[in-house]
Design a protein around this motif. Structure first.
Motif, mmCIF file in Angstrom:
data_model
loop_
_atom_site.group_PDB
_atom_site.id
_atom_site.type_symbol
_atom_site.label_atom_id
_atom_site.label_comp_id
_atom_site.label_asym_id
_atom_site.label_seq_id
_atom_site.Cartn_x
_atom_site.Cartn_y
_atom_site.Cartn_z
ATOM 1 N N GLN A 66 -19.488 4.944 7.365
ATOM 2 C CA GLN A 66 -20.782 4.835 8.210
ATOM 3 C C GLN A 66 -21.822 4.066 7.629
ATOM 4 O O GLN A 66 -21.471 3.438 6.617
ATOM 5 C CB GLN A 66 -21.663 6.452 7.943
ATOM 6 C CG GLN A 66 -20.451 7.764 8.218
ATOM 7 C CD GLN A 66 -20.766 8.066 9.848
ATOM 8 O OE1 GLN A 66 -22.086 8.076 10.254
ATOM 9 N NE2 GLN A 66 -19.616 8.132 10.602
ATOM 10 N N ALA A 67 -22.698 3.717 8.185
ATOM 11 C CA ALA A 67 -23.937 2.941 7.802
ATOM 12 C C ALA A 67 -24.418 3.191 6.381
ATOM 13 O O ALA A 67 -24.656 4.563 6.243
ATOM 14 C CB ALA A 67 -25.055 2.514 8.695
ATOM 15 N N GLY A 68 -24.323 2.341 5.333
ATOM 16 C CA GLY A 68 -24.752 2.881 3.944
ATOM 17 C C GLY A 68 -23.613 3.342 3.090
ATOM 18 O O GLY A 68 -23.691 3.357 1.917
ATOM 19 N N ASP A 69 -22.379 3.469 3.582
ATOM 20 C CA ASP A 69 -21.357 3.651 2.807
ATOM 21 C C ASP A 69 -20.961 2.444 1.985
ATOM 22 O O ASP A 69 -21.034 1.312 2.446
ATOM 23 C CB ASP A 69 -20.080 4.446 3.734
ATOM 24 C CG ASP A 69 -20.225 5.661 4.185
ATOM 25 O OD1 ASP A 69 -21.172 6.324 3.703
ATOM 26 O OD2 ASP A 69 -19.494 6.153 4.993
ATOM 27 N N LEU A 70 -20.114 2.921 0.717
ATOM 28 C CA LEU A 70 -19.711 1.756 0.036
ATOM 29 C C LEU A 70 -18.271 1.723 0.399
ATOM 30 O O LEU A 70 -17.466 2.869 0.364
ATOM 31 C CB LEU A 70 -19.985 1.971 -1.368
ATOM 32 C CG LEU A 70 -19.353 1.015 -2.449
ATOM 33 C CD1 LEU A 70 -20.264 -0.181 -2.446
ATOM 34 C CD2 LEU A 70 -19.682 1.495 -3.812
ATOM 35 N N VAL A 71 -17.780 0.677 0.619
ATOM 36 C CA VAL A 71 -16.144 0.524 0.809
ATOM 37 C C VAL A 71 -15.564 -0.541 -0.277
ATOM 38 O O VAL A 71 -16.138 -1.669 -0.570
ATOM 39 C CB VAL A 71 -15.808 -0.076 1.952
ATOM 40 C CG1 VAL A 71 -14.273 -0.446 2.144
ATOM 41 C CG2 VAL A 71 -16.387 0.955 3.120
ATOM 42 N N ILE A 72 -14.514 -0.113 -1.120
ATOM 43 C CA ILE A 72 -14.122 -0.910 -2.171
ATOM 44 C C ILE A 72 -12.656 -1.540 -1.582
ATOM 45 O O ILE A 72 -11.641 -0.706 -1.289
ATOM 46 C CB ILE A 72 -13.451 -0.087 -3.382
ATOM 47 C CG1 ILE A 72 -14.729 0.720 -4.042
ATOM 48 C CG2 ILE A 72 -13.145 -0.855 -4.523
ATOM 49 C CD1 ILE A 72 -16.026 0.217 -4.104
ATOM 50 N N LEU A 140 -20.997 -1.597 -9.462
ATOM 51 C CA LEU A 140 -21.123 -0.231 -8.910
ATOM 52 C C LEU A 140 -22.384 0.745 -9.348
ATOM 53 O O LEU A 140 -22.905 1.212 -8.643
ATOM 54 C CB LEU A 140 -19.733 0.466 -9.163
ATOM 55 C CG LEU A 140 -19.581 2.014 -8.819
ATOM 56 C CD1 LEU A 140 -19.444 1.962 -7.394
ATOM 57 C CD2 LEU A 140 -18.141 2.750 -9.378
ATOM 58 N N ASP A 141 -22.303 0.506 -10.749
ATOM 59 C CA ASP A 141 -23.573 1.200 -11.370
ATOM 60 C C ASP A 141 -24.982 0.775 -10.731
ATOM 61 O O ASP A 141 -25.785 1.735 -10.287
ATOM 62 C CB ASP A 141 -23.387 1.081 -12.839
ATOM 63 C CG ASP A 141 -22.686 1.849 -13.581
ATOM 64 O OD1 ASP A 141 -21.919 2.713 -12.855
ATOM 65 O OD2 ASP A 141 -22.374 1.626 -14.773
ATOM 66 N N ARG A 142 -25.041 -0.488 -10.594
ATOM 67 C CA ARG A 142 -26.330 -1.086 -9.856
ATOM 68 C C ARG A 142 -26.508 -0.311 -8.703
ATOM 69 O O ARG A 142 -27.786 0.104 -8.112
ATOM 70 C CB ARG A 142 -26.497 -2.591 -10.054
ATOM 71 C CG ARG A 142 -26.647 -3.148 -11.436
ATOM 72 C CD ARG A 142 -27.090 -4.517 -11.427
ATOM 73 N NE ARG A 142 -25.935 -5.278 -11.161
ATOM 74 C CZ ARG A 142 -25.154 -5.805 -12.113
ATOM 75 N NH1 ARG A 142 -25.558 -5.625 -13.322
ATOM 76 N NH2 ARG A 142 -24.081 -6.646 -11.954
ATOM 77 N N TYR A 143 -25.537 -0.457 -7.859
ATOM 78 C CA TYR A 143 -25.545 -0.060 -6.353
ATOM 79 C C TYR A 143 -25.927 1.514 -6.345
ATOM 80 O O TYR A 143 -26.643 1.812 -5.814
ATOM 81 C CB TYR A 143 -24.108 -0.475 -5.733
ATOM 82 C CG TYR A 143 -24.094 0.183 -4.282
ATOM 83 C CD1 TYR A 143 -24.716 -0.664 -3.448
ATOM 84 C CD2 TYR A 143 -23.426 1.570 -4.141
ATOM 85 C CE1 TYR A 143 -24.766 0.046 -2.016
ATOM 86 C CE2 TYR A 143 -23.638 2.051 -2.795
ATOM 87 C CZ TYR A 143 -24.179 1.271 -1.850
ATOM 88 O OH TYR A 143 -23.881 1.784 -0.397
ATOM 89 N N LEU A 144 -25.260 2.166 -7.032
ATOM 90 C CA LEU A 144 -25.369 3.586 -7.129
ATOM 91 C C LEU A 144 -26.802 4.202 -7.531
ATOM 92 O O LEU A 144 -27.379 5.196 -7.162
ATOM 93 C CB LEU A 144 -24.373 4.280 -7.923
ATOM 94 C CG LEU A 144 -22.748 4.512 -7.244
ATOM 95 C CD1 LEU A 144 -21.827 4.961 -8.355
ATOM 96 C CD2 LEU A 144 -22.875 4.978 -6.099
ATOM 97 N N ALA A 145 -27.402 3.393 -8.593
ATOM 98 C CA ALA A 145 -28.749 3.381 -8.890
ATOM 99 C C ALA A 145 -29.580 3.059 -8.018
ATOM 100 O O ALA A 145 -30.699 3.983 -7.980
ATOM 101 C CB ALA A 145 -28.872 2.694 -10.176
ATOM 102 N N ARG A 146 -29.411 2.104 -7.336
ATOM 103 C CA ARG A 146 -30.283 1.624 -6.029
ATOM 104 C C ARG A 146 -30.292 2.867 -5.062
ATOM 105 O O ARG A 146 -31.307 3.263 -4.345
ATOM 106 C CB ARG A 146 -30.003 0.395 -5.383
ATOM 107 C CG ARG A 146 -30.475 -0.657 -6.288
ATOM 108 C CD ARG A 146 -30.317 -2.093 -5.344
ATOM 109 N NE ARG A 146 -29.019 -2.291 -4.747
ATOM 110 C CZ ARG A 146 -28.039 -2.947 -5.397
ATOM 111 N NH1 ARG A 146 -28.021 -3.491 -6.594
ATOM 112 N NH2 ARG A 146 -26.791 -2.957 -4.694
#
Length: 151
Positions: A66-72, A140-146
Motif C-alpha cells: 500500500q502507499a506508505g509501506d516500506l519494502v526491503i 530504518l530508524d530514521r524512516y520509522l521516526a519520521r
C-alpha cells in the motif's frame, strides 16, 4: 504502515534487525518468499510462502503493498514497482530507492546484465559488512521516526 520483506535474498542479519524492530515498535513485518521461512513468535511478524517461480514473490509484494509501506529489497525492478504504488523501497545495505534515483539503478542493472550476457565477468556485490548493517539500521530508524512523527 507495514514493512514488507523480499525475503528470498534478504540477509539473515537484516531480518534479525527487522524482527527486533517489529516487536519494539509494534509494526507489522511480513516476509514474502518462495520457501518456508522461520520467524520468531510474534504477533507483529508473519511470513507468506508463495509458489516457486520467477518473480512470484515480487509480484505478491507488489499486489499487497500500500502507499506508505516500506519494502526491503535489493531487487531493482521490484523497487521501481513499489515506487509506482507509493511505497518506499529500502535495500539491505541502507539505500532508499527513490523516484530520483531508480532510473539510474535500472540503467546500471541493464548495463551489467548486458555485460554478463556477453561473457564479461562482472564479479558481484561486495561482501555484506557490519557497515552495511549499521547503514540499514540507521536508515530504518530514521524512516520509522519520521513515520511516527507524522502521527
Amino acid at each position: 504502515m507495514q514493512i514488507w520483506v523480499d525475503a528470498d535474498a534478504c540477509p539473515n542479519v537484516i531480518k534479525d534487525v527487522l524482527f527486533r524492530v517489529a516487536d519494539r515498535l509494534q509494526v507489522q513485518v511480513t516476509l514474502v518468499a518462495n520457501k518456508l521461512l522461520r520467524t520468531p513468535p510474534s504477533r507483529f511478524i508473519k511470513a507468506i510462502q508463495v509458489p516457486a517461480g520467477f518473480d512470484v514473490a515480487d509480484n505478491e509484494i507488489v499486489r499487497l503493498v500500500q502507499a506508505g509501506d516500506l519494502v526491503i529489497t535489493a531487487d531493482i525492478p521490484l523497487a521501481a514497482d513499489v515506487l509506482e504504488k507509493g511505497g518506499h523501497p529500502l535495500n539491505p545495505r541502507g539505500e532508499f530507492y527513490t523516484k530520483d534515483n531508480i532510473q539510474q539503478h535500472l540503467t546500471m542493472r541493464s548495463f551489467m546484465d548486458d555485460l554478463r550476457s556477453s561473457g564479461v565477468d562482472t564479479g558481484g556485490p561486495s561482501a555484506f559488512s557490519q557497515g552495511d548493517i549499521r547503514a540499514f539500521a540507521n536508515q530504518l530508524d530514521r524512516y520509522l521516526a519520521r513515520q511516527r512523527s507524522k502521527g
